[in-house]
Every structure is written in C-alpha cells, then in structure tokens.
Design an enzyme around this catalytic site. Structure first.
Site, mmCIF file in Angstrom:
data_model
loop_
_atom_site.group_PDB
_atom_site.id
_atom_site.type_symbol
_atom_site.label_atom_id
_atom_site.label_comp_id
_atom_site.label_asym_id
_atom_site.label_seq_id
_atom_site.Cartn_x
_atom_site.Cartn_y
_atom_site.Cartn_z
ATOM 1 N N ASP A 121 3.562 3.633 6.783
ATOM 2 C CA ASP A 121 2.715 3.471 7.968
ATOM 3 C C ASP A 121 3.467 2.963 9.186
ATOM 4 O O ASP A 121 4.577 2.442 9.100
ATOM 5 C CB ASP A 121 1.592 2.475 7.658
ATOM 6 N N PHE A 141 13.121 4.436 11.379
ATOM 7 C CA PHE A 141 11.775 4.029 10.983
ATOM 8 C C PHE A 141 10.978 5.272 10.627
ATOM 9 O O PHE A 141 10.776 6.153 11.463
ATOM 10 C CB PHE A 141 11.092 3.256 12.109
ATOM 11 N N VAL A 142 10.538 5.351 9.373
ATOM 12 C CA VAL A 142 9.883 6.561 8.887
ATOM 13 C C VAL A 142 8.411 6.280 8.569
ATOM 14 O O VAL A 142 8.043 5.169 8.194
ATOM 15 C CB VAL A 142 10.580 7.141 7.636
ATOM 16 N N GLU A 159 8.010 2.257 -6.018
ATOM 17 C CA GLU A 159 8.105 1.819 -4.617
ATOM 18 C C GLU A 159 8.271 3.027 -3.694
ATOM 19 O O GLU A 159 8.969 3.980 -4.036
ATOM 20 C CB GLU A 159 9.323 0.904 -4.435
ATOM 21 N N ASP A 160 7.668 2.956 -2.537
ATOM 22 C CA ASP A 160 7.856 4.043 -1.573
ATOM 23 C C ASP A 160 9.228 3.954 -0.913
ATOM 24 O O ASP A 160 9.893 4.966 -0.721
ATOM 25 C CB ASP A 160 6.743 4.055 -0.512
ATOM 26 N N LYS A 208 0.809 -1.214 0.000
ATOM 27 C CA LYS A 208 0.000 0.000 0.000
ATOM 28 C C LYS A 208 0.844 1.268 0.000
ATOM 29 O O LYS A 208 0.381 2.337 -0.363
ATOM 30 C CB LYS A 208 -0.902 0.028 1.255
ATOM 31 N N GLY A 209 2.087 1.146 0.457
ATOM 32 C CA GLY A 209 2.879 2.325 0.796
ATOM 33 C C GLY A 209 3.110 3.305 -0.339
ATOM 34 O O GLY A 209 3.363 4.483 -0.090
ATOM 35 N N ARG A 246 -0.255 6.998 7.228
ATOM 36 C CA ARG A 246 0.032 7.064 5.796
ATOM 37 C C ARG A 246 -0.364 8.424 5.223
ATOM 38 O O ARG A 246 0.154 8.848 4.195
ATOM 39 C CB ARG A 246 -0.721 5.961 5.035
ATOM 40 N N LYS A 286 17.224 3.147 2.024
ATOM 41 C CA LYS A 286 17.991 3.076 3.269
ATOM 42 C C LYS A 286 19.210 2.193 3.047
ATOM 43 O O LYS A 286 19.127 0.972 3.216
ATOM 44 C CB LYS A 286 17.132 2.398 4.344
ATOM 45 N N ASP A 346 14.356 -0.938 1.590
ATOM 46 C CA ASP A 346 15.018 -1.042 2.896
ATOM 47 C C ASP A 346 16.006 -2.208 2.825
ATOM 48 O O ASP A 346 17.126 -2.036 2.375
ATOM 49 C CB ASP A 346 13.913 -1.243 3.938
HETATM 50 C C1 PRP Z 1 7.196 -1.754 2.807
HETATM 51 C C2 PRP Z 1 7.459 -0.886 1.593
HETATM 52 C C3 PRP Z 1 8.198 -1.791 0.658
HETATM 53 C C4 PRP Z 1 8.915 -2.752 1.607
HETATM 54 C C5 PRP Z 1 10.365 -2.400 1.656
HETATM 55 O O1 PRP Z 1 6.043 -2.492 2.565
HETATM 56 O O2 PRP Z 1 6.265 -0.408 1.034
HETATM 57 O O3 PRP Z 1 7.337 -2.483 -0.212
HETATM 58 O O4 PRP Z 1 8.328 -2.585 2.897
HETATM 59 O O5 PRP Z 1 11.055 -3.178 2.602
HETATM 60 P P1 PRP Z 1 12.242 -4.167 2.231
HETATM 61 O O6 PRP Z 1 13.143 -3.471 1.246
HETATM 62 O O7 PRP Z 1 12.907 -4.388 3.567
HETATM 63 O O8 PRP Z 1 11.649 -5.430 1.676
HETATM 64 P P2 PRP Z 1 5.196 -3.218 3.715
HETATM 65 O O9 PRP Z 1 5.475 -4.690 3.671
HETATM 66 O O10 PRP Z 1 5.449 -2.533 5.021
HETATM 67 O O11 PRP Z 1 3.700 -3.037 3.249
HETATM 68 P P3 PRP Z 1 2.867 -1.690 2.975
HETATM 69 O O12 PRP Z 1 3.469 -1.037 1.742
HETATM 70 O O13 PRP Z 1 1.486 -2.186 2.737
HETATM 71 O O14 PRP Z 1 2.979 -0.800 4.184
#
Ligand code: PRP
Length: 188
Positions: A168, A161-162, A108-109, A52-53, A174, A140, A112
C-alpha cells in the site's frame, strides 16, 4: 497506465509503472508453491501470513501448495514515515492457534530493512515450533539492515517504493493486480 495484454486496465493504477506484471507474479508464486510442496512432503504445514500486505500473496501461495496446511494471520505494524520502517514493531492481531511443534512458514509480502521479519522470527521461536522458514514475495537488498535467510523468494527488486498486490501507499492501492512504482519520478 499498464498496457500489456495480461494487465487489466485500472484507473487507480494509472500513476504507476508496472515493475512486476500480474502474470509474472502468478508464474513465480506457482513455482514457489511447487518448491514448498516438494520440500514439505509428508509434513503438515502452518502458513503464517503477516498482515496486511501479505493477504494476496498468502491467498495465491496457499492455493499453489499441494499439502495439508493450516492458515494463520498475524497483524504486525511498524511505525515510522509512510515509506520507511522504524524498527518498532507492534503485534496488532495475534495467532489464533498455537504453533508449538508445527512446521511454520512465514508468508511476507516484502522484506525491506529486515526489521519486521527479524522481530517476527524471534517472536515465533519463543512459541517452540518444530521449524520456521520464510517465504517472501519481494526482497530489497539495497535497503536491508538485518540479513535473514529467505527460504522461498519471489523477486529481488531495486530500492524503490512499490505498491500493489497487497502493498500500500497510505492504505491504498493494495488491490492493484500488478506491482508498480510511482511514475515517472520513482520509476525503476
Ligand atoms: C510492510 C511489509 C512488511 C514490512 C517490511 O509492512 O508488509 O511486513 O513492511 O519492512 P521492513 O523489512 O523494513 O521491516 P507495513 O508495516 O507497511 O504494514 P502493512 O503490511 O499493513 O502494509
């Protein structure tokens, strides 16, 4: 609470220190849109937003790109603690149109650990697109486990953690217009 003129005061954001202000995000997203417009001139693009991000980044980036394009949404969820990706990725909502032969730009948001984008790129390649590139608002580097080429990057950020602008904490925040870190403990 954010006090900069360009920040809309929001009670729900009171506990967060602004890491990236709304205006700075908007400026950078416009720059990314211009670069993408130049690079894909004469081509048709499919944006694939990772839910969703990425929903706010997708909405703003799509409007900053001056090209014919289609928008697709892919639901992905990684399991683990609320603050760390486990590397186990599940598709919760698939694309509605094939991407075979299309120029795909993943939106992608945040990248990480890199586990989610790594899984996603491998998955998309099996669908035989003409090309696949990555646009990520945040990266990151300190927490990255699987390096990947980010073709269009908004900001490199510290290992904090942002939340906000799509990101979220337990499903909340969000809708913050800025990207913030919990203050004072997690402040950058
Ligand atoms: C978050 C973000 C990326 C992912 C990045 O998604 O939107 O898709 O984590 O993390 P990584 O590089 O460590 O894999 P999340 O699983 O939190 O779901 P969301 O987008 O629905 O909040």
């Amino acid at each position: 609470m954010p006090t900069a003129e360009n920040e809309r005061p929001m009670r729900i954001g009171e506990d967060f220190k602004v890491l990236l202000a709304a205006d700075d995000i908007a400026t950078r997203v416009r720059e990314l849109g211009q670069a993408i417009t130049r690079d894909y001139e004469g081509k048709e693009l499919t944006l694939v937003a990772v839910l969703k991000g990425s929903f706010l980044f997708m909405a703003d980036l799509a409007r900053a790109i001056d090209l014919p394009l289609t928008c697709e949404f892919l639901g992905l969820s990684s399991y683990g603690s609320r603050r760390e990706s486990s590397g186990i990725v599940k598709i919760t909502q698939d694309l509605t149109q094939p991407v075979k032969g299309r120029h795909v730009l993943v939106v992608e948001d945040i990248i990480d650990t890199g586990l989610t984008i790594s899984y996603l790129i491998s998955n998309l390649r099996t669908r035989l697109p003409e090309s696949v590139r990555i646009a990520a608002l945040l990266y990151k580097p300190d927490n990255n486990k699987i390096p990947c080429k980010i073709d269009y990057l908004g900001f490199t950020i510290p290992n904090k953690f942002v939340v906000g602008y799509g990101l979220d904490l337990d499903g909340c925040y969000r809708n913050l217009p800025f990207i913030g870190v919990k203050s004072p403990d997690d402040a950058a």
